[in-house]
Structures are given as C-alpha cells and as structure tokens.
Design a protein around this motif. Structure first.
Motif, PDB file in Angstrom:
ATOM      1  N   LEU A 168      37.495  39.958   2.600  1.00  0.00           N
ATOM      2  CA  LEU A 168      37.854  41.376   2.616  1.00  0.00           C
ATOM      3  C   LEU A 168      39.292  41.579   2.117  1.00  0.00           C
ATOM      4  O   LEU A 168      40.050  40.627   1.928  1.00  0.00           O
ATOM      5  CB  LEU A 168      37.656  41.962   4.011  1.00  0.00           C
ATOM      6  CG  LEU A 168      38.055  41.120   5.230  1.00  0.00           C
ATOM      7  CD1 LEU A 168      39.526  41.055   5.405  1.00  0.00           C
ATOM      8  CD2 LEU A 168      37.352  41.630   6.463  1.00  0.00           C
ATOM      9  N   THR A 215      37.364  40.331  -3.602  1.00  0.00           N
ATOM     10  CA  THR A 215      37.278  41.243  -2.469  1.00  0.00           C
ATOM     11  C   THR A 215      35.850  41.766  -2.340  1.00  0.00           C
ATOM     12  O   THR A 215      35.249  42.207  -3.323  1.00  0.00           O
ATOM     13  CB  THR A 215      38.246  42.420  -2.648  1.00  0.00           C
ATOM     14  OG1 THR A 215      39.576  41.918  -2.765  1.00  0.00           O
ATOM     15  CG2 THR A 215      38.181  43.361  -1.463  1.00  0.00           C
ATOM     16  N   GLY A 226      32.798  43.834   0.413  1.00  0.00           N
ATOM     17  CA  GLY A 226      32.564  44.744   1.521  1.00  0.00           C
ATOM     18  C   GLY A 226      31.087  44.886   1.783  1.00  0.00           C
ATOM     19  O   GLY A 226      30.247  44.314   1.057  1.00  0.00           O
ATOM     20  N   HIS A 227      30.757  45.628   2.812  1.00  0.00           N
ATOM     21  CA  HIS A 227      29.369  45.807   3.214  1.00  0.00           C
ATOM     22  C   HIS A 227      28.496  46.250   2.040  1.00  0.00           C
ATOM     23  O   HIS A 227      28.848  47.164   1.290  1.00  0.00           O
ATOM     24  CB  HIS A 227      29.292  46.852   4.324  1.00  0.00           C
ATOM     25  CG  HIS A 227      27.898  47.180   4.746  1.00  0.00           C
ATOM     26  ND1 HIS A 227      27.089  46.293   5.414  1.00  0.00           N
ATOM     27  CD2 HIS A 227      27.151  48.309   4.566  1.00  0.00           C
ATOM     28  CE1 HIS A 227      25.912  46.861   5.640  1.00  0.00           C
ATOM     29  NE2 HIS A 227      25.930  48.078   5.137  1.00  0.00           N
ATOM     30  N   GLU A 252      31.004  46.055   8.834  1.00  0.00           N
ATOM     31  CA  GLU A 252      32.231  46.737   8.428  1.00  0.00           C
ATOM     32  C   GLU A 252      33.372  46.610   9.425  1.00  0.00           C
ATOM     33  O   GLU A 252      34.534  46.596   9.025  1.00  0.00           O
ATOM     34  CB  GLU A 252      31.938  48.228   8.218  1.00  0.00           C
ATOM     35  CG  GLU A 252      30.930  48.488   7.117  1.00  0.00           C
ATOM     36  CD  GLU A 252      30.668  49.962   6.897  1.00  0.00           C
ATOM     37  OE1 GLU A 252      31.458  50.597   6.180  1.00  0.00           O
ATOM     38  OE2 GLU A 252      29.679  50.472   7.459  1.00  0.00           O
ATOM     39  N   THR A 283      38.699  45.562   9.906  1.00  0.00           N
ATOM     40  CA  THR A 283      37.494  45.286   9.128  1.00  0.00           C
ATOM     41  C   THR A 283      36.989  43.877   9.411  1.00  0.00           C
ATOM     42  O   THR A 283      37.771  42.943   9.587  1.00  0.00           O
ATOM     43  CB  THR A 283      37.793  45.433   7.629  1.00  0.00           C
ATOM     44  OG1 THR A 283      38.339  46.730   7.389  1.00  0.00           O
ATOM     45  CG2 THR A 283      36.529  45.268   6.801  1.00  0.00           C
ATOM     46  N   VAL A 316      33.474  41.447   8.084  1.00  0.00           N
ATOM     47  CA  VAL A 316      32.207  41.362   7.363  1.00  0.00           C
ATOM     48  C   VAL A 316      31.482  40.080   7.757  1.00  0.00           C
ATOM     49  O   VAL A 316      32.100  39.083   8.115  1.00  0.00           O
ATOM     50  CB  VAL A 316      32.409  41.396   5.831  1.00  0.00           C
ATOM     51  CG1 VAL A 316      32.969  42.736   5.384  1.00  0.00           C
ATOM     52  CG2 VAL A 316      33.304  40.257   5.348  1.00  0.00           C
TER      53      VAL A 316
END
Length: 210
Positions: free
Chosen positions: A69, A86, A88-89, A105, A118, A120
């Motif tokens: 992240l 990088t 993310g969800h 998240e 955050t 993940v």
C-alpha cells in the motif's frame, strides 16, 4: 505450493523455483526475504513491515519486486525505481508466476481512540489468503487461510467466527508471536473444535505442502 512459516505474521510461499514472501516485519528473522522474487506487505505496522528486511531482499535480488500500500511504498520507491508497486482493494496482478488479488481496506479496530490505517490482504493463486491485521472475507473461495490467531485487536470468539465466515478447507496460525505456549492448547482446541475447518500450526521455520 510449499508454505513455510516464519516468526509472527511472515510467510513464504514457493512454487516452480520462485518465492513469494508476505509481511517480513521486525519480529521476523533477518533472513526472511532471502531468495524472494516477490514481496508483499499488508500494512505499515512494524511487526509486518521492516524497512531493513525489505531493503535486504530487494538489494539481494535485483529482479525482486515489492507490492504494497501507499504508506509503505512511499518509503522505498525512490531507492528501487520501477520495482515498488502500490496496490489497493480490488487490484490484481501476476508476479514471478504467482497470481495475486488484493482484498480489504482498513486495519481492524484496536481502540476507538486510535485512528484506523489502511490494511490490505492478499489472495495468492486463488487459494491462499493472508489478511494482514483485519478479518477481511474475500469474495472468493479460500482453500488455505493464514489466520491471525492473536492480536491486541482481537478475541478468540472473533477469530472462530472469522474461520466460519471464510470457510476455508484449512487454517494455519499466523500473528502468534505474543501467544505463549501456555495458551496455545486452548486456542488449538477452541479454533479446531468450533471453527469448522482443519486447523494447523507450524513452528517458525517449518514447512508443509499446500
């Protein structure tokens, strides 16, 4: 796939001569990233993210890459241009022959007064799920769940309900460095008896085939 348990939240997955490492943190052995082709980090807390261990792995193998992240990537991307990604969800990618999907998240609630960061989780090859520090349920069947068995943010009833909700074929304990040997039989009996899935535990350095 070969699964090797490292201390606390770190795991190594190996197949076809390639190695993927998740969450080499400060509680983990210094050699946790040795030989890694892919490194994944779930969040920035030091028991999951050690900058020294990540740098060692990326420096030892010029082809190794890191997916994580933004808060972690920002600390390493300048030193390893093009090798720090990088995520993310909802993201999905393939690295060194491993197919990875990103789920989740936010970190679990530690206390209402502590802001949530955050976090993940990573589903590897559609079968192995490492949630980091959250009880994220992916929208995909899970064969092997890396189970955060003990943490300042959890209680055993929540852990058992998490196993039930994910409904994996088997669950292996991770996030266990603070769990004493006196407590382990209690956790083994309750999670194994009530979770509805095969429950396993490996000592750091031990391996099994998935």
């Amino acid at each position: 796939m070969r699964f090797t348990k490292k201390t606390h939240a770190c795991v190594r997955l190996e197949k076809d001569g390639r190695t993927l490492v998740i969450d080499p943190g400060s509680f983990t052995e210094e050699d946790a990233t040795d030989g890694a082709d892919v490194i994944l980090v779930t969040h920035e807390h030091p028991d999951h993210f050690s900058e020294d261990r990540l740098r060692a792995g990326l420096e030892a193998n010029p082809a190794a890459e890191l997916w994580t992240l933004r808060s972690v990537a920002g600390q390493l991307s300048a030193a390893f241009p093009g090798r720090v990604h990088t995520v993310g969800h909802g993201d999905a990618f393939t690295a060194a022959g491993f197919d990875v999907r990103v789920h989740g998240e936010l970190h679990a609630v530690i206390h209402p007064d502590i802001p949530r960061i955050t976090n993940v989780g990573y589903l590897v090859d559609g079968s192995v799920f490492h949630p980091g520090d959250a009880l994220t349920v992916p929208d995909h069947p899970v064969e092997t769940l890396m189970l955060p068995v003990q943490a300042p943010w959890s209680k055993i009833s929540e852990v058992i309900e998490y196993v039930r909700e994910v409904a994996p074929r088997r669950a292996f304990d991770i996030h266990d460095a603070l769990l004493t040997d006196l407590a382990r039989p209690i956790y083994d009996a309750q999670i194994g008896g009530l979770g509805g899935a095969e429950h396993g535990r490996l000592a750091p350095g031990d391996s099994t085939d998935l």
